[in-house]
Motif scaffolding. Structure first.
Motif, mmCIF file in Angstrom:
data_model
loop_
_atom_site.group_PDB
_atom_site.id
_atom_site.type_symbol
_atom_site.label_atom_id
_atom_site.label_comp_id
_atom_site.label_asym_id
_atom_site.label_seq_id
_atom_site.Cartn_x
_atom_site.Cartn_y
_atom_site.Cartn_z
ATOM 1 N N GLU A 63 3.248 0.000 -20.270
ATOM 2 C CA GLU A 63 4.370 0.503 -19.485
ATOM 3 C C GLU A 63 4.019 0.503 -18.000
ATOM 4 O O GLU A 63 4.837 0.116 -17.159
ATOM 5 N N ASP A 64 2.805 0.915 -17.667
ATOM 6 C CA ASP A 64 2.365 0.899 -16.276
ATOM 7 C C ASP A 64 2.312 -0.529 -15.740
ATOM 8 O O ASP A 64 2.723 -0.794 -14.604
ATOM 9 N N ALA A 65 1.820 -1.449 -16.548
ATOM 10 C CA ALA A 65 1.746 -2.849 -16.122
ATOM 11 C C ALA A 65 3.145 -3.408 -15.883
ATOM 12 O O ALA A 65 3.374 -4.145 -14.913
ATOM 13 N N GLU A 66 4.080 -3.060 -16.738
ATOM 14 C CA GLU A 66 5.463 -3.527 -16.568
ATOM 15 C C GLU A 66 6.067 -2.947 -15.293
ATOM 16 O O GLU A 66 6.747 -3.657 -14.545
ATOM 17 N N ASN A 67 5.813 -1.680 -15.028
ATOM 18 C CA ASN A 67 6.325 -1.065 -13.798
ATOM 19 C C ASN A 67 5.726 -1.722 -12.559
ATOM 20 O O ASN A 67 6.433 -1.937 -11.564
ATOM 21 N N GLU A 68 4.449 -2.053 -12.605
ATOM 22 C CA GLU A 68 3.815 -2.743 -11.479
ATOM 23 C C GLU A 68 4.417 -4.129 -11.280
ATOM 24 O O GLU A 68 4.643 -4.569 -10.152
ATOM 25 N N ARG A 69 4.693 -4.829 -12.376
ATOM 26 C CA ARG A 69 5.290 -6.162 -12.285
ATOM 27 C C ARG A 69 6.692 -6.084 -11.671
ATOM 28 O O ARG A 69 7.047 -6.881 -10.799
ATOM 29 N N ILE A 70 7.459 -5.107 -12.093
ATOM 30 C CA ILE A 70 8.810 -4.934 -11.557
ATOM 31 C C ILE A 70 8.751 -4.607 -10.072
ATOM 32 O O ILE A 70 9.525 -5.145 -9.270
ATOM 33 N N GLU A 71 7.831 -3.746 -9.694
ATOM 34 C CA GLU A 71 7.681 -3.382 -8.281
ATOM 35 C C GLU A 71 7.278 -4.596 -7.444
ATOM 36 O O GLU A 71 7.792 -4.799 -6.339
ATOM 37 N N ALA A 72 6.377 -5.412 -7.952
ATOM 38 C CA ALA A 72 5.961 -6.614 -7.230
ATOM 39 C C ALA A 72 7.137 -7.576 -7.081
ATOM 40 O O ALA A 72 7.329 -8.176 -6.008
ATOM 41 N N ASN A 73 7.931 -7.734 -8.122
ATOM 42 C CA ASN A 73 9.108 -8.606 -8.033
ATOM 43 C C ASN A 73 10.112 -8.071 -7.018
ATOM 44 O O ASN A 73 10.730 -8.842 -6.282
ATOM 45 N N ARG A 74 10.279 -6.764 -6.968
ATOM 46 C CA ARG A 74 11.210 -6.167 -6.012
ATOM 47 C C ARG A 74 10.747 -6.420 -4.583
ATOM 48 O O ARG A 74 11.541 -6.797 -3.718
ATOM 49 N N ARG A 75 9.450 -6.250 -4.334
ATOM 50 C CA ARG A 75 8.923 -6.508 -2.986
ATOM 51 C C ARG A 75 9.094 -7.978 -2.610
ATOM 52 O O ARG A 75 9.473 -8.302 -1.481
ATOM 53 N N ARG A 76 8.826 -8.865 -3.550
ATOM 54 C CA ARG A 76 8.970 -10.299 -3.292
ATOM 55 C C ARG A 76 10.429 -10.647 -2.993
ATOM 56 O O ARG A 76 10.719 -11.418 -2.071
ATOM 57 N N ALA A 77 11.348 -10.067 -3.745
ATOM 58 C CA ALA A 77 12.771 -10.332 -3.526
ATOM 59 C C ALA A 77 13.213 -9.807 -2.165
ATOM 60 O O ALA A 77 14.004 -10.458 -1.468
ATOM 61 N N ASN A 78 12.715 -8.652 -1.768
ATOM 62 C CA ASN A 78 13.062 -8.115 -0.449
ATOM 63 C C ASN A 78 12.552 -9.023 0.666
ATOM 64 O O ASN A 78 13.259 -9.265 1.650
ATOM 65 N N ARG A 79 11.335 -9.528 0.524
ATOM 66 C CA ARG A 79 10.796 -10.436 1.545
ATOM 67 C C ARG A 79 11.631 -11.706 1.625
ATOM 68 O O ARG A 79 11.957 -12.180 2.715
ATOM 69 N N LYS A 80 11.989 -12.264 0.484
ATOM 70 C CA LYS A 80 12.799 -13.482 0.479
ATOM 71 C C LYS A 80 14.161 -13.221 1.099
ATOM 72 O O LYS A 80 14.688 -14.048 1.845
ATOM 73 N N SER A 81 14.744 -12.093 0.791
ATOM 74 C CA SER A 81 16.062 -11.760 1.321
ATOM 75 C C SER A 81 16.010 -11.620 2.837
ATOM 76 O O SER A 81 16.880 -12.128 3.547
ATOM 77 N N LEU A 82 15.015 -10.942 3.341
ATOM 78 C CA LEU A 82 14.889 -10.774 4.787
ATOM 79 C C LEU A 82 14.609 -12.107 5.470
ATOM 80 O O LEU A 82 15.140 -12.385 6.552
ATOM 81 N N GLN A 83 13.801 -12.932 4.860
ATOM 82 C CA GLN A 83 13.458 -14.236 5.425
ATOM 83 C C GLN A 83 14.685 -15.143 5.464
ATOM 84 O O GLN A 83 14.879 -15.890 6.420
ATOM 85 N N ALA A 84 15.527 -15.075 4.462
ATOM 86 C CA ALA A 84 16.692 -15.954 4.377
ATOM 87 C C ALA A 84 17.744 -15.598 5.421
ATOM 88 O O ALA A 84 18.522 -16.458 5.833
ATOM 89 N N HIS A 85 17.777 -14.373 5.876
ATOM 90 C CA HIS A 85 18.834 -13.938 6.787
ATOM 91 C C HIS A 85 18.357 -13.766 8.221
ATOM 92 O O HIS A 85 18.976 -13.052 8.999
ATOM 93 N N GLN A 86 17.276 -14.420 8.572
ATOM 94 C CA GLN A 86 16.799 -14.299 9.945
ATOM 95 C C GLN A 86 17.443 -15.330 10.862
ATOM 96 O O GLN A 86 17.223 -15.302 12.053
ATOM 97 N N GLY A 87 18.178 -16.217 10.320
ATOM 98 C CA GLY A 87 19.017 -17.157 11.002
ATOM 99 C C GLY A 87 18.466 -17.949 12.050
ATOM 100 O O GLY A 87 18.691 -18.552 12.913
#
Length: 64
Positions: A40-64
């Motif tokens: 369960e802890d490993a799954e939570n860490e994986r989800i958190e890592a995916n969330r951080r990665r998605a946030n970075r991609k989202s910010l990078q895509a909208h820097q125009g």
């Protein structure tokens, strides 16, 4: 002499039984931790890592 021998056997059996019970409880708790808590802890860490990665991609895509 027989009373002391009976008492010694009782104490020895009681200590052995207590040790065996404590070992069984420890084994059960350790198995529970390995099969339920750690995955369960490993799954939570994986989800958190995916969330951080998605946030970075989202910010990078909208820097125009």
């Amino acid at each position: 002499m027989a009373k002391k021998e009976k008492r010694f056997r009782f104490v020895k059996g009681f200590l052995f039984g207590s040790l065996t019970t404590a070992t069984a409880v420890y084994g059960a708790l350790h198995a529970f931790k390995k099969t339920v808590i750690e995955p369960e802890d490993a799954e939570n860490e994986r989800i958190e890592a995916n969330r951080r990665r998605a946030n970075r991609k989202s910010l990078q895509a909208h820097q125009g």
